[in-house]
Design an enzyme around this catalytic site. Structure first.
Site, short mmCIF file in Angstrom:
data_model
loop_
_atom_site.label_atom_id
_atom_site.label_comp_id
_atom_site.label_asym_id
_atom_site.label_seq_id
_atom_site.Cartn_x
_atom_site.Cartn_y
_atom_site.Cartn_z
N ARG A 1 -6.61 -2.74 -4.90
CA ARG A 1 -6.45 -4.20 -4.98
C ARG A 1 -5.07 -4.50 -5.52
NH1 ARG A 1 -10.60 -5.20 -9.59
NH2 ARG A 1 -9.54 -3.28 -10.14
N THR B 1 -5.46 -0.48 7.57
CA THR B 1 -6.82 -0.87 7.96
C THR B 1 -6.83 -1.11 9.47
OG1 THR B 1 -7.12 -1.90 5.81
CG2 THR B 1 -8.64 -2.58 7.56
N ASP C 1 10.69 3.44 5.49
CA ASP C 1 10.45 2.07 5.95
C ASP C 1 11.59 1.67 6.87
OD1 ASP C 1 8.48 -0.39 4.59
OD2 ASP C 1 10.06 -0.93 6.03
N LYS D 1 -7.84 -11.46 7.45
CA LYS D 1 -7.56 -10.76 8.72
C LYS D 1 -8.64 -9.71 9.02
CE LYS D 1 -4.49 -6.97 7.21
NZ LYS D 1 -5.37 -5.84 7.52
N CYS E 1 -5.75 -9.21 3.09
CA CYS E 1 -6.79 -8.36 3.68
C CYS E 1 -8.02 -9.11 4.17
CB CYS E 1 -7.20 -7.28 2.68
SG CYS E 1 -5.87 -6.11 2.36
N VAL F 1 0.83 -1.21 0.00
CA VAL F 1 0.00 0.00 0.00
C VAL F 1 0.87 1.26 0.00
CG1 VAL F 1 -1.55 1.37 1.46
CG2 VAL F 1 -2.07 -1.00 0.97
N GLY G 1 -8.50 -15.50 -0.06
CA GLY G 1 -7.26 -15.47 0.73
C GLY G 1 -6.71 -14.06 0.67
N PHE H 1 -8.48 1.37 -0.54
CA PHE H 1 -9.30 0.32 -1.13
C PHE H 1 -8.65 -0.35 -2.35
CE2 PHE H 1 -12.18 3.22 1.05
CZ PHE H 1 -12.97 2.35 1.79
N PHE I 1 -17.26 -10.32 -7.98
CA PHE I 1 -17.09 -11.12 -6.76
C PHE I 1 -18.14 -12.23 -6.65
CE2 PHE I 1 -14.14 -7.88 -6.01
CZ PHE I 1 -13.25 -8.32 -5.05
N1 LIG Z 1 -2.17 -5.09 0.54
C1 LIG Z 1 -3.34 -4.60 0.16
O1 LIG Z 1 -3.85 -4.93 -0.90
C2 LIG Z 1 -4.08 -3.61 1.03
C3 LIG Z 1 -5.18 -2.92 0.51
C4 LIG Z 1 -5.84 -2.00 1.33
C5 LIG Z 1 -5.41 -1.80 2.63
N2 LIG Z 1 -4.34 -2.50 3.13
C6 LIG Z 1 -3.91 -2.22 4.49
O2 LIG Z 1 -2.74 -1.40 4.42
C7 LIG Z 1 -1.84 -1.73 5.49
C8 LIG Z 1 -0.48 -2.10 4.92
O3 LIG Z 1 -0.61 -3.26 4.16
P1 LIG Z 1 0.56 -3.78 3.18
O4 LIG Z 1 0.03 -4.94 2.46
O5 LIG Z 1 1.11 -2.63 2.41
O6 LIG Z 1 1.65 -4.24 4.29
P2 LIG Z 1 3.17 -4.64 4.06
O7 LIG Z 1 3.48 -5.63 5.11
O8 LIG Z 1 3.41 -4.96 2.62
O9 LIG Z 1 3.98 -3.28 4.36
C9 LIG Z 1 4.10 -2.70 5.61
C10 LIG Z 1 5.48 -2.03 5.68
O10 LIG Z 1 5.52 -1.20 6.84
C11 LIG Z 1 6.85 -1.23 7.34
N3 LIG Z 1 6.83 -0.72 8.72
C12 LIG Z 1 6.29 -1.29 9.83
N4 LIG Z 1 6.47 -0.49 10.90
C13 LIG Z 1 7.14 0.60 10.46
C14 LIG Z 1 7.62 1.80 11.09
N5 LIG Z 1 7.45 2.03 12.39
N6 LIG Z 1 8.27 2.69 10.33
C15 LIG Z 1 8.48 2.49 9.02
N7 LIG Z 1 8.04 1.39 8.37
C16 LIG Z 1 7.38 0.46 9.08
C17 LIG Z 1 7.26 -2.68 7.17
O11 LIG Z 1 8.67 -2.82 7.20
C18 LIG Z 1 6.65 -3.02 5.80
O12 LIG Z 1 7.56 -2.81 4.73
C19 LIG Z 1 -2.52 -2.86 6.26
O13 LIG Z 1 -3.23 -2.32 7.34
C20 LIG Z 1 -3.47 -3.44 5.25
O14 LIG Z 1 -4.58 -4.05 5.86
C21 LIG Z 1 -3.66 -3.39 2.35
#
Ligand SMILES: NC(=O)c1ccc[n+]([C@@H]2O[C@H](COP(=O)([O-])OP(=O)(O)OC[C@H]3O[C@@H](n4cnc5c(N)ncnc54)[C@H](O)[C@@H]3O)[C@@H](O)[C@H]2O)c1
Length: 452
Positions: free
Chosen positions: A154, A122, A30, A266, A263, A11, A260, A152, A252
């Site tokens: 994907r 989220t 990061d 969990k 998102c 994201v 799976g 939101f 959908f």
């Molecule tokens: N992946 C999706 O499709 C999607 C879609 C919508 C919402 N979300 C939500 O977005 C959020 C992130 O999801 P993601 O899939 O990108 O996660 P991810 O695990 O791919 O990325 C999270 C990143 O945050 C970094 N991080 C953690 N703590 C940190 C800090 N204190 N400082 C700096 N960096 C830090 C981690 O090293 C990691 O690289 C989640 O809450 C998820 O539910 C994800």
């Protein structure tokens, strides 16, 4: 605007790159130094179509940069977005908010007095209030605003989703924060993407409600598929028949091995838990979680049945490992449960995935990987399509037939018309389709039911 993105994962990286493409100055922070080192060398740590070009273009234009050091980025930010992970907490299924709160404690002392924190992660309803409490504790004199801005997008279509969203939800009652967020999203607003301004708890609930609803739709059609199998009906036709109703919609409604990904599993669980905490029973979503959990191993039983009742000592070629096509993300992928169940039954698993192999290697053991579908199928007793990558949509069935020890195709995504596969001498098993498809109207593909 000066934007800082905390977390450069699926994201954060996509959002940061897209914001910079709108003309904002973006620094992605990061704490994973390897990730930052890779990004600085133009190596993209995730697979997302179009992302490498987008990142490269904006880095070259000087609008996008990467650091592991929040203190060099946060002080000049107008808005600091939180895009850190919120995985299921081990043991109880609540959202693990430790990354969110740790990030907040790190950035708040560094922020400008009138900065805005926008939560893209989220998070359960009430998290914004807790972030606000931490802000007031650490910086009582400052007027830092806390906004909920759920994401939101994907995976696999993330850039397009970010740039052409159905809506942008912004949760805040603070007029100044509203104006700042309006400015951040102005380029999209000009593209007519509706900005939906709501209260902070409303935005938080909206994200979970959206994911839970989509998970419910998938689970619903999966149960209908089970009924179709028992009564000789065709779930693809049922999906078309109901999806053309505008109140329902066609998306959908693709029967398969269960949802799976990073998102839905969990977030459905976290919604149930947080609702229970507020004294509210989420019985529909609870049922969705339970039905989906059981489904993945049930898909392995489908394979066992297709192999004549046992897979012991048999080679099963699994095509597709990621939770959906066009991503390398293996989090909660149905393939994990299916493969483990097949291995429990004594199968030798061969697998191929266009992008997911390196993540799969971390999560699965005793799997032999191949670089394409045909080498994977060579000498196998059955092929199982678990993820509908484009590369698996037009396989040379004659070639596969010649390579297989026994010609069994288990198509858990209903990619192939059963009659065509059978014409090539295969035993074909799909999801929710009649044994003799010619007996019941149109078949499968080309039905106008878009895969999600
Ligand atoms: N992946 C999706 O499709 C999607 C879609 C919508 C919402 N979300 C939500 O977005 C959020 C992130 O999801 P993601 O899939 O990108 O996660 P991810 O695990 O791919 O990325 C999270 C990143 O945050 C970094 N991080 C953690 N703590 C940190 C800090 N204190 N400082 C700096 N960096 C830090 C981690 O090293 C990691 O690289 C989640 O809450 C998820 O539910 C994800």
């Amino acid at each position: 605007m000066q934007i800082v993105m905390i977390g450069a994962g699926y994201v954060g990286l996509v959002s940061g790159a897209c914001f910079s493409d709108f003309g904002h100055n973006v620094i992605c922070v990061d704490k994973d130094e390897d990730r930052i080192a890779a990004l600085r060398q133009a190596r993209i740590p995730i697979f997302e179509p179009g992302l490498a070009d987008l990142v490269e273009r904006n880095v070259r234009a000087g609008r996008l940069s990467f650091t592991a050091d929040a203190s060099s980025a946060v002080p000049s930010a107008d808005v600091v977005f939180l895009a850190v992970g919120t995985p299921s907490r081990r043991g109880d299924g609540f959202a693990d908010l430790s990354f969110v709160y740790a990030a907040v404690r790190e950035i708040v002392p560094l922020m400008a007095d009138d900065g805005v924190i926008a939560t893209k992660s989220t998070v359960p309803v009430g998290t914004g209030d807790e972030i606000e409490r931490i802000v007031r504790e650490l910086r009582p004199e400052a007027s830092i605003a806390v906004v909920s801005n759920p994401e939101f997008l994907r995976e696999g279509a993330a850039i397009d989703d970010f740039k052409r969203p159905d809506r942008i939800v912004i949760g805040t009652d603070d007029a100044r924060a509203r104006a700042v967020m309006g400015e951040v999203y102005r380029p999209l607003y000009l593209n007519a993407a509706p900005l939906v301004f709501v209260s902070r708890p409303t935005a938080e609930v909206t994200k979970y409600a959206a994911n839970a609803f989509l998970a419910t739709k998938i689970t619903f059609i999966n149960e209908i598929a089970d009924l179709c199998e028992q009564v000789g009906a065709n779930v693809s036709d049922v999906a078309r028949g109901i999806g053309l109703d505008k109140r329902i919609g066609p998306k959908f409604l693709h029967a398969g091995p269960g949802y799976g990904g990073s998102c839905f599993p969990k977030d459905t669980l976290a919604l149930v838990k947080s609702a229970n905490d507020h004294g509210v029973a989420m019985r529909v979503v609870e049922a969705v979680v339970a039905v989906n959990d059981q489904r993945k191993r049930a898909m392995a039983r489908k394979v066992v049945t297709a192999c004549g009742g046992s897979v012991r000592g048999k080679r099963i070629a699994v095509l597709g490992l990621t939770f959906k096509p066009n991503t390398d993300d293996m989090r909660e992928a149905p393939s994990l449960s299916i493969i483990r169940a097949l291995q429990d039954g004594g199968a030798l698993v061969h697998a191929h995935d266009p992008e997911g192999e390196s993540q799969a290697r971390e999560l699965l053991s005793d799997v032999t990987y191949f670089s394409d579908a045909y080498s994977c199928a060579d000498g196998a007793d059955a092929i199982v399509i678990v993820t509908e990558w484009e590369a698996f949509r037009a396989l040379d069935l004659s070639r596969l037939r010649a390579l297989l020890r026994t010609p069994v195709l288990v198509d858990l995504r209903n990619v192939y018309p059963p009659d065509e596969v059978k014409r090539h001498g295969f035993t074909y098993v799909g999801v929710g389709r009649p044994a003799d498809p010619t007996a019941y109207g149109q078949i499968g593909e080309g039905m106008g039911i878009a895969a999600e």
